[in-house]
Design a protein around this motif. Structure first.
Motif, mmCIF file in Angstrom:
data_model
loop_
_atom_site.group_PDB
_atom_site.id
_atom_site.type_symbol
_atom_site.label_atom_id
_atom_site.label_comp_id
_atom_site.label_asym_id
_atom_site.label_seq_id
_atom_site.Cartn_x
_atom_site.Cartn_y
_atom_site.Cartn_z
ATOM 1 N N GLY A 9 34.921 -0.455 1.340
ATOM 2 C CA GLY A 9 34.689 -0.612 -0.091
ATOM 3 C C GLY A 9 34.996 -2.020 -0.567
ATOM 4 N N GLY A 10 34.192 -2.520 -1.494
ATOM 5 C CA GLY A 10 34.421 -3.846 -2.068
ATOM 6 C C GLY A 10 35.725 -3.859 -2.845
ATOM 7 N N GLY A 55 37.991 -6.374 -5.339
ATOM 8 C CA GLY A 55 38.246 -7.618 -6.050
ATOM 9 C C GLY A 55 39.685 -7.630 -6.533
ATOM 10 N N MET A 70 30.021 -5.320 -9.850
ATOM 11 C CA MET A 70 30.235 -4.365 -10.939
ATOM 12 C C MET A 70 29.257 -4.616 -12.083
ATOM 13 N N ILE A 130 27.111 3.409 -7.415
ATOM 14 C CA ILE A 130 28.347 4.188 -7.254
ATOM 15 C C ILE A 130 28.400 5.151 -8.430
ATOM 16 N N VAL A 146 39.825 8.630 1.265
ATOM 17 C CA VAL A 146 39.479 8.813 2.679
ATOM 18 C C VAL A 146 40.388 7.891 3.489
ATOM 19 N N THR A 201 41.431 1.274 0.635
ATOM 20 C CA THR A 201 42.890 1.146 0.785
ATOM 21 C C THR A 201 43.314 0.993 2.251
ATOM 22 N N CYS A 240 45.440 -0.496 -5.983
ATOM 23 C CA CYS A 240 45.512 0.241 -4.703
ATOM 24 C C CYS A 240 44.923 1.630 -4.903
HETATM 25 C C1 LIG Z 1 42.546 -3.333 -4.178
HETATM 26 C C2 LIG Z 1 41.276 -2.648 -4.571
HETATM 27 C C3 LIG Z 1 40.332 -3.341 -5.311
HETATM 28 C C4 LIG Z 1 39.110 -2.726 -5.649
HETATM 29 N N1 LIG Z 1 38.176 -3.448 -6.338
HETATM 30 C C5 LIG Z 1 36.964 -2.900 -6.620
HETATM 31 C C6 LIG Z 1 35.951 -3.665 -7.268
HETATM 32 O O1 LIG Z 1 36.138 -4.838 -7.589
HETATM 33 N N2 LIG Z 1 34.770 -3.047 -7.563
HETATM 34 C C7 LIG Z 1 34.527 -1.731 -7.220
HETATM 35 O O2 LIG Z 1 33.436 -1.217 -7.491
HETATM 36 N N3 LIG Z 1 35.467 -1.005 -6.563
HETATM 37 C C8 LIG Z 1 36.671 -1.553 -6.266
HETATM 38 N N4 LIG Z 1 37.615 -0.810 -5.587
HETATM 39 C C9 LIG Z 1 37.268 0.563 -5.138
HETATM 40 C C10 LIG Z 1 36.869 0.575 -3.664
HETATM 41 O O3 LIG Z 1 35.702 -0.160 -3.432
HETATM 42 C C11 LIG Z 1 36.699 1.986 -3.068
HETATM 43 O O4 LIG Z 1 35.530 2.622 -3.441
HETATM 44 C C12 LIG Z 1 37.830 2.955 -3.305
HETATM 45 O O5 LIG Z 1 39.064 2.326 -3.458
HETATM 46 C C13 LIG Z 1 37.893 3.932 -2.156
HETATM 47 O O6 LIG Z 1 39.043 4.695 -2.155
HETATM 48 P P1 LIG Z 1 40.269 4.387 -1.162
HETATM 49 O O7 LIG Z 1 40.850 3.100 -1.633
HETATM 50 O O8 LIG Z 1 41.172 5.554 -1.363
HETATM 51 O O9 LIG Z 1 39.730 4.281 0.239
HETATM 52 C C14 LIG Z 1 38.848 -1.385 -5.248
HETATM 53 C C15 LIG Z 1 39.823 -0.703 -4.509
HETATM 54 C C16 LIG Z 1 41.012 -1.312 -4.168
HETATM 55 C C17 LIG Z 1 42.023 -0.545 -3.359
#
Ligand SMILES: Cc1cc2nc3c(=O)[nH]c(=O)nc-3n(C[C@H](O)[C@H](O)[C@H](O)COP(=O)(O)O)c2cc1C
Length: 344
Positions: free
Chosen positions: A18-19, A21, A87, A130, A208, A229, A322
């Motif tokens: 996952g991306g 930022g 985004m 998404i 996940v 994460t 997180c």
């Molecule tokens: C530190 C962090 C930064 C994130 N930044 C973005 C973001 O800039 N844009 C976005 O669409 N999702 C963002 N996400 C969501 C992730 O892309 C992802 O879909 C989601 O965290 C998945 O769940 P998990 O962290 O439990 O694996 C971010 C997640 C984390 C943990």
């Protein structure tokens, strides 16, 4: 084993990173994931924050960095698949999408809003919204069909356990994750049913963490998963060591839902910075042109500055985004370790 087909793109392992930022998933992490057989995703959120001109001209710095990071990721990726996360709520969203398409990125993933115009901006890149509800997918798919005669190449379903900004109200997050009066798997089934009608593959994101989570969602009809994460505590993650250490040190009770200055709820590690904000201290020193829903005149802090502080390791002045599983990491691993676990 992977049946994940995103148009003509077929990752060997059905895992999308996952991306993240600001600056947590850049070319280093994305290139490593792609090289290991998954889809590596660069976040374009303030992607140019290290550019000397960033403070004066953030959007121009970012647009330059989009192509540069995609190029660097490709060099690491050994022919693997590189995507970007952009985004919808980003100021000048369209320009970011065009910059990524011009740089020849394989896949553009867009959430934090409905990416209604994505098909006309993405060139030959594959496109993936998404969504957090069946309703959102229905709205996007209907509009894309009518206006562009196009369907998504992939749908990312992001649930309430994810990291960063969340597409749910605080009440719904609690109903899904605390009281458990709502079951998000039921919503995922609805989304998969609609995606099956459209003949679009689904990957599930949010909470996940291990191979058995992948098996669970594959059994429900998804074609893969997106993890964020878990990838933070890797050697290759682009964040500072201090940021990764905050994950290693976090306990379950340290992971909290915050109201971000841009209006959405987000998940983060509780720290001194959040205490200061809670106590009414204000941290606004200029606007870096990030998210359209931010009101800099009244915002308690600048989310760009807080996220840059965190990723660079200045944690006492930083917002440490997180996912709900961040407390589970107890050592730094490699991307290859994770991908091997998910390939079996
Ligand atoms: C530190 C962090 C930064 C994130 N930044 C973005 C973001 O800039 N844009 C976005 O669409 N999702 C963002 N996400 C969501 C992730 O892309 C992802 O879909 C989601 O965290 C998945 O769940 P998990 O962290 O439990 O694996 C971010 C997640 C984390 C943990």
């Amino acid at each position: 084993m992977s049946e994940l087909r995103i148009g003509d793109l077929c990752p060997r392992i059905p895992v999308i990173q996952g991306g993240m930022g600001v600056g947590v998933s850049l070319s280093g992490l994305a290139g490593a994931v792609a090289a290991a057989g998954g889809v590596g995703v660069i976040s374009t959120a303030q992607i140019g924050y290290r550019d000397p001109d960033f403070a004066r001209n953030p959007i121009e710095s970012n647009l330059k960095a989009v192509g540069a990071e995609i190029k660097k990721a490709r060099e690491l990726a050994a022919g693997g698949i590189i995507g970007v996360n952009i985004m919808v709520a980003t100021r000048r969203y369209e320009d970011y999408v065009r910059a990524a398409a011009a740089a020849g990125v394989d896949l553009i993933i867009s959430g934090a809003g409905l990416p209604m115009t994505l098909p006309e901006l993405a060139g030959s890149a594959k496109i993936a919204p998404i969504v957090s509800s069946r309703k959102a997918l229905g709205v996007i798919a209907k509009h894309w069909k009518k206006k562009y005669d196009r369907k998504p190449d992939l749908v990312v379903v992001e649930g309430p356990l994810a990291g960063g900004h969340l597409g749910f109200s605080k009440e719904d997050i609690d109903a899904y994750t605390v009281t458990k009066e709502k079951d998000y798997d039921a919503e995922i089934r609805e989304i998969i049913a609609l995606a099956d009608e459209l003949e679009v593959p689904v990957v599930v994101a949010g909470g996940v963490y291990e191979q058995k989570d992948l098996a669970h969602y594959l059994a429900m009809g998804a074609k893969g998963v997106q993890l964020a994460t878990r990838f933070v505590t890797t050697r290759e993650c682009d964040a500072s060591d201090a940021y990764k250490q905050a994950y290693l040190d976090a306990k379950k009770e340290d992971i909290v839902i915050v109201k971000s200055p841009v209006g959405m709820p987000g998940r983060a590690i509780h720290n001194a910075f959040l205490d200061k904000v809670q106590a009414g201290e204000r941290f606004m020193r200029g606007c870096r042109q990030c998210i359209i829903t931010c009101k800099p005149d009244t915002a308690p802090y600048c989310i760009t500055e807080a996220l840059i502080n965190a990723v660079e390791g200045n944690l006492d002045e930083g917002l440490i985004f997180c996912g709900s599983n961040a407390y589970r990491a107890d050592h730094i691993e490699t991307v290859a370790d994770i991908m091997e676990e998910f390939s079996t």
